[in-house]
Design a protein around this motif. Sequence first.
Motif, short mmCIF file in Angstrom:
data_model
loop_
_atom_site.label_atom_id
_atom_site.label_comp_id
_atom_site.label_asym_id
_atom_site.label_seq_id
_atom_site.Cartn_x
_atom_site.Cartn_y
_atom_site.Cartn_z
N ALA A 214 0.83 -1.22 0.00
CA ALA A 214 0.00 0.00 0.00
C ALA A 214 0.85 1.26 0.00
O ALA A 214 0.51 2.24 -0.66
CB ALA A 214 -0.93 -0.01 1.20
N GLY A 215 1.96 1.23 0.75
CA GLY A 215 2.87 2.37 0.76
C GLY A 215 2.13 3.68 0.96
O GLY A 215 1.37 3.86 1.90
N ASP A 216 2.35 4.62 0.03
CA ASP A 216 1.70 5.93 0.12
C ASP A 216 0.57 6.08 -0.90
O ASP A 216 0.30 7.17 -1.39
CB ASP A 216 2.74 7.04 -0.09
N THR A 217 -0.11 4.96 -1.20
CA THR A 217 -1.21 5.01 -2.17
C THR A 217 -2.40 5.81 -1.66
O THR A 217 -3.24 6.24 -2.44
CB THR A 217 -1.69 3.59 -2.53
N GLY A 218 -2.51 5.95 -0.34
CA GLY A 218 -3.63 6.71 0.21
C GLY A 218 -4.94 5.96 0.22
O GLY A 218 -6.01 6.59 0.32
N LEU A 219 -4.91 4.64 0.15
CA LEU A 219 -6.16 3.87 0.20
C LEU A 219 -6.85 4.08 1.55
O LEU A 219 -6.20 4.22 2.59
CB LEU A 219 -5.87 2.39 -0.01
N ALA A 220 -8.17 4.08 1.53
CA ALA A 220 -8.96 4.21 2.75
C ALA A 220 -9.47 2.84 3.16
O ALA A 220 -9.77 1.99 2.32
CB ALA A 220 -10.14 5.15 2.52
N GLY A 221 -9.56 2.61 4.47
CA GLY A 221 -9.99 1.31 4.97
C GLY A 221 -11.36 1.35 5.62
O GLY A 221 -11.80 2.38 6.13
N THR A 222 -12.02 0.19 5.61
CA THR A 222 -13.30 0.01 6.29
C THR A 222 -13.25 -1.31 7.04
O THR A 222 -12.96 -2.36 6.44
CB THR A 222 -14.47 -0.02 5.30
N LEU A 223 -13.50 -1.27 8.34
CA LEU A 223 -13.55 -2.50 9.14
C LEU A 223 -14.92 -3.13 8.98
O LEU A 223 -15.95 -2.50 9.28
CB LEU A 223 -13.27 -2.18 10.61
N VAL A 235 -10.59 -10.84 11.75
CA VAL A 235 -10.80 -9.47 11.28
C VAL A 235 -11.06 -9.52 9.78
O VAL A 235 -10.35 -10.22 9.04
CB VAL A 235 -9.59 -8.58 11.57
N ALA A 236 -12.04 -8.77 9.31
CA ALA A 236 -12.28 -8.58 7.89
C ALA A 236 -12.34 -7.08 7.62
O ALA A 236 -12.94 -6.33 8.39
CB ALA A 236 -13.57 -9.24 7.43
N ALA A 237 -11.67 -6.65 6.55
CA ALA A 237 -11.63 -5.24 6.20
C ALA A 237 -11.50 -5.10 4.70
O ALA A 237 -11.12 -6.05 4.00
CB ALA A 237 -10.47 -4.54 6.90
N ALA A 238 -11.81 -3.91 4.21
CA ALA A 238 -11.66 -3.61 2.79
C ALA A 238 -10.92 -2.28 2.63
O ALA A 238 -11.22 -1.34 3.37
CB ALA A 238 -13.03 -3.54 2.10
N TRP A 239 -9.99 -2.26 1.72
CA TRP A 239 -9.25 -1.03 1.39
C TRP A 239 -9.53 -0.67 -0.05
O TRP A 239 -9.46 -1.51 -0.94
CB TRP A 239 -7.74 -1.25 1.56
N SER A 240 -9.83 0.61 -0.28
CA SER A 240 -10.07 1.05 -1.66
C SER A 240 -9.78 2.53 -1.76
O SER A 240 -9.59 3.22 -0.75
CB SER A 240 -11.52 0.75 -2.08
#
Length: 240
Positions: A214-223, A235-240
């Motif tokens: 992910a580095g500095d891609t700036g993806l946002a996460g949702t738990l 744990v389940a999460a999504a990054w986009s």
Amino acid sequence: MLVAAAVCPCPPLLVPEVAAGAAPELDAARAACTDALGVLAAARPDRLVVVGPADSAGPEIYPQGTPGSFRGFGVDLDVRLGPDTGAATPAAGSELPYGFAVGAWLLARTGWSHAPVEGVGVGEDLPAQRCAAVGRELAGRAGRMALLVLGDASACRTLKAPGYLDERAAPFDAAAGRALGAADVTALAGLDVALARQLKVSGRAPWQVLAGAAGDTGLAGTLLYEDAPYGVGYVAAAWS
């Protein structure tokens, strides 16, 4: 470039045939995994890399079509990693570890056909810095990449847990859950490798590969899900 990621637990009990009568207890976890994979599909990646726990430090490579099964749990259920196109021939005798078999089951359950799939296994002995390097190498390849990141949190949340009760487990899991839900790559990269090993955290190395990718891609996460049935943190999460 990493465009999306799904974080999912990977206990064989997630498969209803393995859980048998206890299957309904993980319905919420299965639903969260389905939602996370939907985020990957919506990102329209050029390829999907499944990152999960391996027995060795790794990285271990599993090409698309690598077989797996749940016969070790007394269940006559076979899976393959991604659609079996016949284009890649796995090495003779190679088989998916159980965590990857769960990932393959999740992909088949949701009808994944959006992009080619490969697997990368990393184990508890792979240092954090090396995990990050693996993630950067994956993200540096051409095209749009999505990650399905498999792994469980601690196995020490209750007296009946596989690793017995350890008072350090709940705080570790809470910190990991916050980091995964917030797409906090710094916090993930800083997870304590030695403590994770003591708490039997299978997800530490895969999560740190995610942080590197992910580095500095700036993806946002949702738990999407966080609980500890059977004394194991999921744990389940999504990054986009």
